[in-house]
Enzyme design. Structure first.
Site, PDB file in Angstrom:
ATOM      1  N   ARG A  52      36.767  24.569  28.159  1.00  0.00           N
ATOM      2  CA  ARG A  52      38.037  24.687  27.449  1.00  0.00           C
ATOM      3  C   ARG A  52      39.158  24.548  28.467  1.00  0.00           C
ATOM      4  O   ARG A  52      39.044  25.059  29.575  1.00  0.00           O
ATOM      5  CB  ARG A  52      38.191  26.070  26.814  1.00  0.00           C
ATOM      6  CG  ARG A  52      37.040  26.470  25.960  1.00  0.00           C
ATOM      7  CD  ARG A  52      37.237  27.928  25.546  1.00  0.00           C
ATOM      8  NE  ARG A  52      36.003  28.405  24.911  1.00  0.00           N
ATOM      9  CZ  ARG A  52      35.845  29.634  24.453  1.00  0.00           C
ATOM     10  NH1 ARG A  52      36.835  30.516  24.572  1.00  0.00           N
ATOM     11  NH2 ARG A  52      34.722  29.991  23.886  1.00  0.00           N
ATOM     12  N   ASP A  54      43.203  25.681  28.746  1.00  0.00           N
ATOM     13  CA  ASP A  54      44.148  26.565  28.070  1.00  0.00           C
ATOM     14  C   ASP A  54      45.364  25.815  27.544  1.00  0.00           C
ATOM     15  O   ASP A  54      45.591  24.662  27.906  1.00  0.00           O
ATOM     16  CB  ASP A  54      44.648  27.630  29.054  1.00  0.00           C
ATOM     17  CG  ASP A  54      43.683  28.791  29.148  1.00  0.00           C
ATOM     18  OD1 ASP A  54      42.908  29.002  28.197  1.00  0.00           O
ATOM     19  OD2 ASP A  54      43.713  29.484  30.179  1.00  0.00           O
ATOM     20  N   TYR A 112      39.677  20.379  39.771  1.00  0.00           N
ATOM     21  CA  TYR A 112      41.001  20.664  39.206  1.00  0.00           C
ATOM     22  C   TYR A 112      42.067  20.361  40.254  1.00  0.00           C
ATOM     23  O   TYR A 112      41.836  20.530  41.449  1.00  0.00           O
ATOM     24  CB  TYR A 112      41.151  22.146  38.847  1.00  0.00           C
ATOM     25  CG  TYR A 112      40.470  22.565  37.581  1.00  0.00           C
ATOM     26  CD1 TYR A 112      41.094  22.419  36.340  1.00  0.00           C
ATOM     27  CD2 TYR A 112      39.207  23.154  37.613  1.00  0.00           C
ATOM     28  CE1 TYR A 112      40.478  22.842  35.175  1.00  0.00           C
ATOM     29  CE2 TYR A 112      38.573  23.573  36.450  1.00  0.00           C
ATOM     30  CZ  TYR A 112      39.218  23.410  35.236  1.00  0.00           C
ATOM     31  OH  TYR A 112      38.614  23.824  34.079  1.00  0.00           O
ATOM     32  N   ARG A 202      44.492  28.908  38.610  1.00  0.00           N
ATOM     33  CA  ARG A 202      45.871  29.408  38.558  1.00  0.00           C
ATOM     34  C   ARG A 202      46.038  30.646  39.443  1.00  0.00           C
ATOM     35  O   ARG A 202      47.103  30.860  40.035  1.00  0.00           O
ATOM     36  CB  ARG A 202      46.276  29.673  37.111  1.00  0.00           C
ATOM     37  CG  ARG A 202      46.370  28.369  36.309  1.00  0.00           C
ATOM     38  CD  ARG A 202      46.415  28.582  34.804  1.00  0.00           C
ATOM     39  NE  ARG A 202      47.563  29.385  34.433  1.00  0.00           N
ATOM     40  CZ  ARG A 202      47.788  29.825  33.191  1.00  0.00           C
ATOM     41  NH1 ARG A 202      46.932  29.524  32.216  1.00  0.00           N
ATOM     42  NH2 ARG A 202      48.851  30.543  32.926  1.00  0.00           N
TER      43      ARG A 202
END
Lengths: 250, 250
Positions: A52, A54, A112, A202
């Protein structure tokens, strides 16, 4: 009826979406893709994704798996899907996948990128894709801190509480700090590993920025990791700077 | 009352604007800047620009001149303006200008970039800033054609009719064809010169693309120029791929 498995590579601008996963009353990337698939093939298909993303998070290479009875060629599906999809979702490839392919379970590594705009002046063209930080960041100090994250570690310190995972140990193969742009204003963190905890990139970003702005020494990251306590790391960076770049499978 | 002249460097995403020049009932960059200036200084100021940009055209370095009685420091003005301006307009610099500075009349050279996304798959993050052309373009042929445009020429063939200029002779110092992106999908035309006719860069782009897709040989551009007839050149490329990059003054 003969069925086959397909692997879709999907790019999206997450700005307008409440994330990947389908939910009532909010636009999601999954629902958008399902609707395009239905319009083309008539099938109400189940989509698996590498993970997933966000709300507000982007993807250049999200991988989506599905099982279909459609006989359409892969190249035709790319064309047809992109003709149906809105401008903020693009299918960049469709290929055959092994029987039983599951995009979540079969993923080996993910890459990422977290994108920062480091300038006193706010970003223009990149404003939806970069976190604006006006204070000068020390790139070398951030790379020194990033080096301490590479390898097999317990990353509990970067996991937003509330998730339920059996283990918080993961292996990061790369935590790179890149700098580009005419005035060095584009700073990117490339983080690649075999798995990620909730909000991990993050959290890593917020922690590296603490070092970059001089609030902490690079070595502090070793303490944060050892503490296994989310309260010791830097704050989570905002969603809109995060991009899922690539996912690898066997 | 003591007044001074200032030179503002302004970047904008032209997507939401009916161009630079103020007009009733449509949002324009000029009106947006005037309103921000008024909010900060209380002045209803007259703004000159290096040139009008059309609806949908972007700028990284539009130059704007004004005369003000405000005593605010340049660095403070940058901050204050960016705090007032919407996210699609950014002031990247404010500096003192000579008395009587006029951004239109004093401009010596302008540099425009036309941005293409050359891939079968449409662009995602760049979708507001690049013209999508799915057919393969021959970059070397386009550069050969571009070379024929460099120098002092009558560019009437690239001027959209309706404008009234005394002369259609201009000097282009650079017409460069660049290629970038992971798969060479980003193709940029950098066009620099001492002045531009109406829609000139968009006409140049459409003409180079005719050569790039193989519909014409590079040498055809010499015929088009010599004809001085707009009907012989390629079609105007769409506005959203055009960016005013930089303007030089004495």
């Amino acid at each position: 009826m003969s069925e086959r498995w397909l692997k879709l590579t999907v790019a999206y601008d997450g700005t307008a979406y409440a994330g990947w996963q389908i939910q009532p009353s909010h636009p999601t990337v999954q629902a958008t893709l399902m609707e395009a698939w239905r319009a083309i093939t008539g099938e109400q298909v189940t989509l698996t994704a590498s993970g997933r993303t966000d709300a507000g998070v982007h993807a250049l290479g999200q991988i989506v798996g599905l099982r279909t009875a459609s006989k359409l060629e892969c190249a035709r599906l790319v064309q047809a899907l992109n003709a149906k999809l809105p401008e903020d979702v693009v299918v960049t490839g469709v290929e055959s996948a092994p029987n039983g392919f599951h995009a979540t379970h079969d993923a080996l590594t993910k890459w990422y990128r977290y994108q920062i705009h480091n300038s006193r002046v706010r970003p223009l063209m990149d404003r939806r894709y970069r976190w604006h930080l006006p204070q000068t960041l020390d790139v070398r100090a951030m790379q020194a801190a990033a080096d301490l994250m590479v390898g097999r570690h317990d990353f509990a310190c970067f996991e937003t509480t509330g998730s339920e995972r059996s283990s918080t140990v993961r292996t990061l193969t790369r935590v790179g700090v890149g700098q580009g742009g005419a005035a060095g204003e584009k700073i990117d963190f490339d983080v690649e590993g075999d798995g990620f905890l909730y909000n991990m990139v993050r959290g890593i970003t917020g922690t590296l920025v603490e070092v970059g702005r001089g609030a902490r020494e690079p070595q502090w990251v070793a303490e944060v990791l050892a503490s296994r306590d989310r309260r010791n790391a830097g704050p989570n960076a905002p969603a809109h700077g995060l991009v899922l770049v690539e996912v690898r499978y066997a």
